[in-house]
Design an enzyme around this catalytic site. Structure first.
Site, PDB file in Angstrom:
ATOM      1  CG  HIS A   1      -1.819   1.078   1.430  1.00 27.97           C
ATOM      2  ND1 HIS A   1      -1.700   1.999   2.451  1.00 27.97           N
ATOM      3  CD2 HIS A   1      -2.924   1.435   0.727  1.00 27.97           C
ATOM      4  CE1 HIS A   1      -2.690   2.864   2.371  1.00 27.97           C
ATOM      5  NE2 HIS A   1      -3.451   2.549   1.343  1.00 27.97           N
TER       6      HIS A   1
ATOM      7  CD  GLU B   1      -2.786   1.474  -3.281  1.00 31.61           C
ATOM      8  OE1 GLU B   1      -2.017   1.885  -2.402  1.00 31.61           O
ATOM      9  OE2 GLU B   1      -3.966   1.844  -3.361  1.00 31.61           O
TER      10      GLU B   1
ATOM     11  CG  ASP C   1      -3.291   5.737  -3.854  1.00 31.08           C
ATOM     12  OD1 ASP C   1      -4.047   4.797  -4.136  1.00 31.08           O
ATOM     13  OD2 ASP C   1      -2.856   5.948  -2.706  1.00 31.08           O
TER      14      ASP C   1
ATOM     15  CG  HIS D   1      -3.685   8.918  -0.595  1.00 25.83           C
ATOM     16  ND1 HIS D   1      -4.559   9.662   0.156  1.00 25.83           N
ATOM     17  CD2 HIS D   1      -4.197   7.662  -0.630  1.00 25.83           C
ATOM     18  CE1 HIS D   1      -5.554   8.892   0.568  1.00 25.83           C
ATOM     19  NE2 HIS D   1      -5.359   7.674   0.108  1.00 25.83           N
TER      20      HIS D   1
ATOM     21  CD  GLU E   1       9.803  -9.332 -15.166  1.00 28.39           C
ATOM     22  OE1 GLU E   1       8.751  -8.844 -14.713  1.00 28.39           O
ATOM     23  OE2 GLU E   1       9.932  -9.714 -16.329  1.00 28.39           O
TER      24      GLU E   1
HETATM   25  O1  G3P Z   1      -6.701   1.185  -2.393  1.00 33.94           O
HETATM   26  C1  G3P Z   1      -6.857   0.527  -1.184  1.00 33.94           C
HETATM   27  C2  G3P Z   1      -6.620   1.545  -0.171  1.00 33.94           C
HETATM   28  O2  G3P Z   1      -5.483   2.201  -0.581  1.00 33.94           O
HETATM   29  C3  G3P Z   1      -7.739   2.495  -0.088  1.00 33.94           C
HETATM   30  O3  G3P Z   1      -7.439   3.490   0.749  1.00 33.94           O
HETATM   31  O4  G3P Z   1      -7.244   5.894   0.958  1.00 33.94           O
HETATM   32  O5  G3P Z   1      -5.231   4.484   1.157  1.00 33.94           O
HETATM   33  O6  G3P Z   1      -6.289   4.833  -1.050  1.00 33.94           O
HETATM   34  P1  G3P Z   1      -6.508   4.728   0.423  1.00 33.94           P
HETATM   35 CA    CA Z   2      -5.176   3.334  -2.634  1.00 35.72          CA
END
Ligand code: G3P
Ligand code: CA
Length: 379
Positions: free
Chosen positions: A34, A61, A63, A76, A155
Site C-alpha cells: 500500500h 500500489e 494511487d 494519494h 524483474e
Molecule cells: O486502495 C486501497 C486503499 O489504498 C484504499 O485506501 O485511501 O489508502 O487509497 P486509500
Molecule cells: Ca489506494
C-alpha cells in the site's frame, strides 16, 4: 533498512528490453504494498516501492493523480501539501489555493496546478508524524511510467515478477476539469506493454468510472485487466453517486445481492475497508507492545459481517485495506499485527493492502506453515 536503501540506489540500472515474464510468481493471499513500503519510507516514491518489492510484495500500489500537462503521477490525493516539501518552496507560493475536492473544501497545493517539470523539483516527505522522518527531502515524485520501469527493473535484476495495482484517485474531480485519468492510464499501460491481467488490477472508490468508462475502454482495446471496486465505510457514498444525487452508499453496495447482481457485472473483486467486515468499538487505552505507551484504543465489537463469503459467492476476489503494524491502529484483541493478518487469512481473503509488506509476508508464511494455506472461512 540500510541494505534496502543501498539497493534502491543500485537499482538505477536502465531497463533494457527483457521479455515480460509470462507468469507472475504470486502466492495467495496476495501481499499488496500500500503506497509502497509506506510504513518505513515516504509513500509513493520509487524507493518505497522498491523496498516493498525487496520485502516480497506481490503487487505495488500507486494511487494516481495527474499534472497540469497531463502526466499521471503517484500521489494519494491531488493536494500534495502533506506528502511533499512544496510548502517550503517560495517559488510556488502563488499556487496555494482553496478548492473543493469531492464536496469538501480544502487549502493547499494541487498536483493539477503544476507541470511535471515543476513537480519533479519537489521532494517527498513522510506524511505520518510518528513514522521515520529522516528520508524527508531525499526522493522525487514518480510518474506512472517510472513506477512501471521500477517493476521491470526489479524483474530484470531479481527474476521475480511483481504486479501493479493502480488506483484512479478522485476520477470525477479530474474529469470535470478536463484531465481524465482513465484513458491516460490505459494508454500508459499499453505503451509500456504492461497489460497482462495476471499482473495488473485497477481500483477505484467511484463506481461509474469503473463500470461506464474503464469497462468499455478495456473492451475497445482488447484488454482483460481486472477491476476492483473499493468500498469505504458503510455510511460513506461514492462521490459519483453523491454528485448524481443518488442515495445509495457503500453499505448498500456491500450487501450480498448487490455484490452478486451489480458489482460482479463489472468488477473482478472488491477492496473493502477491513473495519466494514470486522467492526470495532472504543476500548480502554492499552499498551500492547510494552513500550510504556498505551496507544491501542479500539477492540473488536463482536460484530462480523459475511462480506468475504458473500463476495466469494458472487465470484469476487476480496482484498481488504489497510493493515498497519503500529499499536495505534491495532485492536487490543489482536495484541500483535501478525494475529490480525492471521485472522483475515484464516477467513479466506484473497489479498491484503499493507503499509508493512515485511510483516504481511512473514504472517502469510506463518499462516501457510500452520494451515497449509487452507482457510477456515470464518473470522
Ligand atoms: O486502495 C486501497 C486503499 O489504498 C484504499 O485506501 O485511501 O489508502 O487509497 P486509500
Ligand atoms: Ca489506494
Amino acid at each position: 533498512m540500510k541494505f534496502l536503501i543501498l539497493s534502491v540506489a543500485l537499482q538505477c540500472v536502465a531497463w533494457s528490453h527483457v521479455a515480460a515474464a509470462a507468469i507472475p510468481s504470486v502466492s495467495r493471499p496476495l501481499v499488496i504494498a500500500h503506497r509502497g513500503a509506506s510504513g518505513y519510507l515516504p509513500e509513493h516514491t520509487i524507493e518505497a516501492y522498491w523496498a516493498a518489492m525487496q520485502m516480497g510484495a506481490d503487487f505495488i500500489e500507486p494511487d494516481l493523480v495527474i499534472t497540469k500537462d497531463g502526466v499521471l503521477i503517484a500521489r494519494h490525493e491531488p493536494n500534495i501539501t502533506s506528502t511533499t516539501d512544496v510548502r517550503s518552496r517560495p517559488e510556488f507560493s502563488d499556487r496555494l489555493k482553496r478548492k473543493w475536492v469531492d464536496g469538501v473544501e480544502e487549502e493547499g497545493f494541487f498536483a493539477e496546478d503544476f507541470t511535471l517539470t515543476e513537480l519533479k523539483s519537489l521532494r517527498a516527505v513522510q506524511r505520518v508524524a510518528f513514522r521515520d522522518q529522516k528520508f524527508n527531502g531525499m526522493f522525487t515524485v514518480p510518474t506512472l511510467v517510472e513506477v512501471i520501469d521500477a517493476i521491470k527493473n526489479f524483474e530484470y535484476q531479481t527474476g521475480r515478477h511483481v504486479g501493479i495495482y493502480p488506483e484512479t484517485k478522485h476520477p470525477t474531480y479530474f474529469r470535470d476539469m478536463g484531465l481524465p485519468l482513465e484513458e491516460k492510464l490505459i494508454a500508459t499501460l499499453m505503451e509500456q506493454k504492461f497489460t497482462d491481467p495476471r499482473r495488473v488490477f485497477i481500483q477505484s472508490f467511484e463506481v461509474s468510472n469503473l463500470k461506464d468508462i474503464l469497462v468499455p475502454l478495456l473492451k475497445k482495446n482488447g484488454l482483460k485487466i481486472p477491476l476492483v471496486q473499493l468500498l469505504d465505510d458503510r455510511d460513506a457514498q461514492p462521490y459519483d453517486y453523491k454528485k448524481a444525487g443518488r442515495t445509495e452508499n457503500y453499505g448498500d453496495l456491500i450487501r450480498a445481492a448487490s455484490l452478486k447482481n451489480f458489482v460482479a457485472t463489472y468488477a473482478a473483486g472488491i477492496g473493502p475497508w477491513k473495519g466494514s467486515i470486522v467492526r470495532r468499538k472504543p476500548a480502554t487505552a492499552t499498551d500492547l507492545n510494552g513500550d510504556g505507551k498505551a496507544e491501542a484504543v479500539e477492540q473488536l465489537s463482536g460484530e462480523t459481517l459475511p462480506v468475504i463469503a458473500d463476495a466469494h459467492a458472487a465470484g469476487l476476489l476480496v482484498h481488504p485495506y489497510t493493515f498497519r503494524d503500529e499499536e495505534v491502529y491495532l485492536a487490543v484483541d489482536y495484541g500483535r499485527p501478525e494475529a490480525e493478518y492471521n485472522a483475515f487469512f484464516n477467513a479466506g481473503v484473497d489479498g491484503v493492502f499493507t503499509d508493512f509488506t515485511d510483516t504481511a509476508v512473514r504472517s502469510r508464511a506463518l499462516f501457510q506453515s500452520m494451515t497449509g494455506g487452507a482457510s477456515q472461512g470464518k473470522l
